[in-house]
Design an enzyme around this catalytic site. Structure first.
Site, PDB file in Angstrom:
ATOM      1  N   HIS A  96       6.928 -33.708 -23.675  1.00  0.00           N
ATOM      2  CA  HIS A  96       6.827 -34.466 -22.428  1.00  0.00           C
ATOM      3  C   HIS A  96       5.552 -34.109 -21.661  1.00  0.00           C
ATOM      4  CE1 HIS A  96      10.778 -36.184 -23.020  1.00  0.00           C
ATOM      5  NE2 HIS A  96      11.163 -34.986 -23.424  1.00  0.00           N
ATOM      6  N   TRP A 119      -4.113  -1.917  -0.628  1.00  0.00           N
ATOM      7  CA  TRP A 119      -4.206  -3.161  -1.408  1.00  0.00           C
ATOM      8  C   TRP A 119      -4.525  -4.217  -0.379  1.00  0.00           C
ATOM      9  CZ3 TRP A 119      -1.777  -7.954  -1.740  1.00  0.00           C
ATOM     10  CH2 TRP A 119      -1.888  -8.628  -2.957  1.00  0.00           C
ATOM     11  N   CYS A 145       0.860  -1.173   0.000  1.00  0.00           N
ATOM     12  CA  CYS A 145       0.000   0.000   0.000  1.00  0.00           C
ATOM     13  C   CYS A 145       0.898   1.226   0.000  1.00  0.00           C
ATOM     14  CB  CYS A 145      -0.879   0.003   1.232  1.00  0.00           C
ATOM     15  SG  CYS A 145      -1.627  -1.595   1.543  1.00  0.00           S
ATOM     16  N   ARG A 175       1.017   1.232  -6.300  1.00  0.00           N
ATOM     17  CA  ARG A 175       1.398   0.272  -5.260  1.00  0.00           C
ATOM     18  C   ARG A 175       0.205  -0.465  -4.678  1.00  0.00           C
ATOM     19  NH1 ARG A 175       6.665   1.483  -2.776  1.00  0.00           N
ATOM     20  NH2 ARG A 175       6.003  -0.033  -1.275  1.00  0.00           N
ATOM     21  N   ASN A 233       1.238   0.367   6.465  1.00  0.00           N
ATOM     22  CA  ASN A 233       1.619  -0.610   5.432  1.00  0.00           C
ATOM     23  C   ASN A 233       2.218  -1.800   6.146  1.00  0.00           C
ATOM     24  OD1 ASN A 233       0.966   1.181   3.453  1.00  0.00           O
ATOM     25  ND2 ASN A 233       3.053   1.494   2.716  1.00  0.00           N
ATOM     26  N   GLY A 234       1.942  -2.993   5.648  1.00  0.00           N
ATOM     27  CA  GLY A 234       2.533  -4.186   6.248  1.00  0.00           C
ATOM     28  C   GLY A 234       1.455  -5.097   6.804  1.00  0.00           C
ATOM     29  N   LYS A 261       4.811 -11.616 -18.650  1.00  0.00           N
ATOM     30  CA  LYS A 261       4.257 -10.321 -19.070  1.00  0.00           C
ATOM     31  C   LYS A 261       2.831 -10.511 -19.584  1.00  0.00           C
ATOM     32  CE  LYS A 261       6.452  -8.193 -17.551  1.00  0.00           C
ATOM     33  NZ  LYS A 261       7.736  -8.367 -16.936  1.00  0.00           N
ATOM     34  N   GLU A 290       9.918 -14.990 -19.306  1.00  0.00           N
ATOM     35  CA  GLU A 290       9.610 -13.587 -19.040  1.00  0.00           C
ATOM     36  C   GLU A 290       8.471 -13.111 -19.949  1.00  0.00           C
ATOM     37  OE1 GLU A 290      10.068 -11.603 -16.793  1.00  0.00           O
ATOM     38  OE2 GLU A 290       9.807  -9.610 -17.628  1.00  0.00           O
ATOM     39  N   GLU A 344       0.355 -11.259 -16.710  1.00  0.00           N
ATOM     40  CA  GLU A 344       0.068 -10.227 -15.705  1.00  0.00           C
ATOM     41  C   GLU A 344      -0.706  -9.044 -16.248  1.00  0.00           C
ATOM     42  OE1 GLU A 344       4.636  -8.485 -15.273  1.00  0.00           O
ATOM     43  OE2 GLU A 344       3.340  -8.410 -13.544  1.00  0.00           O
ATOM     44  N   LYS A 402       3.081  -3.086  -7.359  1.00  0.00           N
ATOM     45  CA  LYS A 402       4.425  -2.920  -7.896  1.00  0.00           C
ATOM     46  C   LYS A 402       5.475  -3.599  -7.028  1.00  0.00           C
ATOM     47  CE  LYS A 402       7.569  -1.453 -10.707  1.00  0.00           C
ATOM     48  NZ  LYS A 402       7.763  -2.336 -11.872  1.00  0.00           N
TER      49      LYS A 402
HETATM   50  C1  AGP Z   1       7.153  -8.215 -13.021  1.00  0.00           C
HETATM   51  O1  AGP Z   1       6.520  -7.731 -14.140  1.00  0.00           O
HETATM   52  C2  AGP Z   1       6.372  -8.321 -11.812  1.00  0.00           C
HETATM   53  N1  AGP Z   1       5.533  -7.243 -11.569  1.00  0.00           N
HETATM   54  C3  AGP Z   1       7.036  -8.972 -10.617  1.00  0.00           C
HETATM   55  O2  AGP Z   1       7.278 -10.294 -10.994  1.00  0.00           O
HETATM   56  C4  AGP Z   1       8.331  -8.362 -10.024  1.00  0.00           C
HETATM   57  O3  AGP Z   1       9.384  -8.518 -10.913  1.00  0.00           O
HETATM   58  C5  AGP Z   1       8.625  -9.067  -8.677  1.00  0.00           C
HETATM   59  O4  AGP Z   1       7.572  -8.822  -7.799  1.00  0.00           O
HETATM   60  C6  AGP Z   1       9.937  -8.646  -8.072  1.00  0.00           C
HETATM   61  O5  AGP Z   1       9.940  -7.302  -7.716  1.00  0.00           O
HETATM   62  P1  AGP Z   1      11.284  -6.557  -7.322  1.00  0.00           P
HETATM   63  O6  AGP Z   1      12.168  -6.610  -8.521  1.00  0.00           O
HETATM   64  O7  AGP Z   1      10.867  -5.169  -6.979  1.00  0.00           O
HETATM   65  O8  AGP Z   1      11.876  -7.308  -6.178  1.00  0.00           O
END
Ligand code: AGP
Length: 609
Positions: free
Chosen positions: A507, A74, A2, A27, A100-101, A488, A484, A491, A604
């Site tokens: 397999h 969040w 958050c 965030r 936060n937390g 993308k 990767e 997400e 994020k």
């Molecule tokens: C990537 O597109 C993601 N949003 C996520 O996997 C991200 O890379 C992961 O949470 C790690 O975050 P950081 O690099 O801030 O540690």
């Protein structure tokens, strides 16, 4: 996950707080709220939904106080709703808290407070905090700061909090444990924020709070205290990020802006680290030949995209330095009793530097005697302060949830570190290293070239925005970038996708291939080209639609889409082949009308476990 913003000064705080929340919205974004001190009373408004809804609500309620706290949430405990939004007030409405937390022992504390006559109106863990402060204020101490400290001593878990109280209405108390919090300072004004980006528009000068450090903030001064409330001095730090890099600068979304920034961010990452005809220049680390040759293993740890960068780095270190490398997901590493000792170097990759699992993994590696090296983008973030050594990626602020420029900068930096180790170890001949360095130095222009040739990517996105499944396949480095690309797509488009080693398809997963299933294949490995092509033909014969991304020559008449990208060293190929993959996901998400920068259920930086 958050966002927290606080303000103490002379201006209408709500304007600054709402502006800060808008910048932090990436965030956490299911609800938002604000509390200001209005003539010695706390005024609090909150709402489910995005910050925009809170801005509208504030227009109806006009908060004028010059001191206040605010939050975007969040949800972790309790669904997104107005009652569960922050700030939370104690029963007597004398204390307001944003947090936060996660408070792990909130159930015990809640039942303790209930037994003492306190009532709870939300399902959150946070609501215990203002009530616990109120309890201590009433029972133990008539000092605001001391009451906050007594409450914090009872909390188990992670927290960054900012507290307002009508008892000392000109102050905010801020404290953190395992969750970031910074205090920004400009003339006669103080800002509190969980991320420098929220207040970068107002100041570049920050105090960074460490665990259990308290800041008592009033208009004229900021006092800092340690866990036992002894006064401490803190050094102010200037953050060099340009505020405009945190703006969209004419792009529709941060993600597109960040994709197009990659030629520049890559150059920034390289900086002066690769002088021509001289050894690499990495002042941040001082590893001797004796130390590097004593290593029996390098661990590379991260989450999500950062972990994917680690997979590519494994190939770089093993090829150039001849040191075995193990890559792990931070959330697995921390619970699997990994074999580590003083002969292990542990590298932690994180854009934000605040990912809870990566921080915990780092602490574990350190406690077992490994030297720790952080690869981070955010200056002075927690991971950088915990690690023995840090090298920054210098990619600039990454706002979109989907990581793009951070990944390519991580790969560039890891390649440079591998070169540096190889130079120190003399494990690769100079000519090979020089060629590799030149490949790194020329890669930024090749990224620009790909970014100028995107028609086929848009066409693919238009034709395929309604698909339900996709596969990304490749071998060696092409497999690693497939992972990767697949992340993308998942997400930001919510399309189910799998990244697979091309040779592994038969397999199991080939059972899922039927008419019309999209298979995106990356083929940049000359040595394995024929093998990958035969895997591609296996899926074509089962009805798959193929998009091939390659820098090689082969007949491609059977393919539905085809994109040629520039050649580079095989170890660097993911830096180029990821660009079209980022753009495919971006344009599909746009075709579907989705919020590209803030995909559902994601934040994020994942600062909770
Ligand atoms: C990537 O597109 C993601 N949003 C996520 O996997 C991200 O890379 C992961 O949470 C790690 O975050 P950081 O690099 O801030 O540690």
């Amino acid at each position: 996950m958050c966002g927290i913003v606080g303000y103490v000064g002379n201006r209408k705080s709500s304007e600054i707080l709402l502006n800060g929340l808008s910048r932090l919205e990436y965030r956490g974004y299911d609800s938002a709220g604000i509390a200001t001190m209005e003539r010695n009373k706390i005024a609090c408004i909150k709402t489910k939904g995005k910050v925009k809804s809170l801005i509208d609500l504030e227009k109806e309620n006009s908060l004028n106080g010059a001191i206040g706290i605010a939050h975007t949430r969040w949800a972790t405990h309790g669904k997104p709703s107005t009652e569960n939004s922050h700030p939370h007030l104690d029963n007597s409405k004398k204390f307001a808290v944003v947090h936060n937390g996660i408070i792990e022992n909130y159930k015990e504390l809640k039942s303790f407070l209930q037994k003492n006559g306190y009532t709870f109106y939300s399902q959150t863990d946070t609501e215990i905090i203002p009530n616990l402060i109120a309890y201590y204020y009433k029972k133990m101490t008539p000092r605001f700061l001391e009451a906050v400290q007594l409450a914090c001593n009872d909390l188990i878990g992670s927290f960054a909090i900012a507290v307002l109280s009508t008892y000392e209405p000109n102050k905010i108390i801020a404290v953190r444990k395992d969750s970031p919090l910074v205090i920004g300072k400009s003339n006669f004004e103080t800002y509190i924020c969980s991320d420098v980006l929220g207040i970068l528009a107002y100041t570049k000068d920050f105090y960074i709070l460490n665990d259990y450090e308290y800041a008592e903030i009033s208009k004229d001064e900021i006092k800092f205290f340690n866990k036992t409330l002894q006064p401490i001095e803190k050094e102010i730090k200037s953050i060099e990020w340009d505020f405009s890099t945190a703006e969209k600068n004419g792009y529709d979304d941060f993600m597109l802006k960040e994709i197009y920034e990659q030629p520049i961010s890559i150059r920034e990452t390289i900086g002066s680290k690769l002088p021509i005809d001289a050894p690499s220049n990495l002042d941040e680390i001082t590893f001797t030949r004796k130390y590097l040759s004593s290593l029996n293993k390098i661990f590379i740890i991260g989450c999500g995209t950062a972990m994917h960068a680690g997979l590519v780095a494994k190939a770089m270190f093993e090829n150039l330095c001849n040191i075995p490398v193990e890559v792990d997901i931070a959330s697995e590493f921390r619970y699997r009793n990994p074999i580590i000792n003083e002969k292990t170097l542990a590298i932690f990759i994180s854009q934000s530097g605040e990912t809870a699992d990566t921080i915990a993994a780092l602490k574990l590696a350190k406690s077992k005697g490994a030297k720790t090296l952080a690869i981070c983008n955010v200056i002075e973030s927690t991971i950088t302060r915990e690690a023995d050594y840090t090298i920054y990626t210098h990619a600039g602020p990454e706002i979109a949830v989907a990581s793009t420029k951070a990944y390519t900068s991580q790969l560039i930096l890891l390649a440079i570190i591998a070169i540096h180790f190889a130079e120190v170890l003399k494990s690769t001949d100079t000519e090979t290293l020089n060629t590799f360095k030149n490949d790194i130095l020329s890669i930024s222009n090749k990224v620009s070239e790909i970014l100028e040739n995107i028609d086929i990517l848009k066409e693919f996105a238009q034709d395929n925005c309604n698909i339900e499944h996709a596969f990304f396949i490749g071998r060696r480095m092409d497999y690693l970038v497939s992972l990767e690309g697949s992340l993308k797509l998942k997400e930001i488009t919510y399309i189910h996708s799998e990244g697979y080693a091309a040779g592994e398809l038969k397999h199991g997963p080939i059972a899922l291939i039927e008419n019309g299933i999209n298979v995106i294949t990356i083929i940049t490995d000359q040595e394995l080209m024929d093998k990958t092509l035969s895997n591609v033909h296996e899926v074509i014969s089962r009805g798959a639609r193929i998009f091939a991304i390659t820098n090689l020559n082969f007949p491609h008449n059977d393919f539905d889409y085809f994109l040629n990208i520039p050649k580079t060293n095989e170890l660097l190929s993911p830096i180029l082949s990821v660009i079209p993959l980022q753009l495919i996901s971006y344009y599909i998400a746009k075709e579907k009308g989705l919020d590209v920068d803030k995909p559902r259920n994601l934040a994020k930086s994942v600062t909770v476990e």
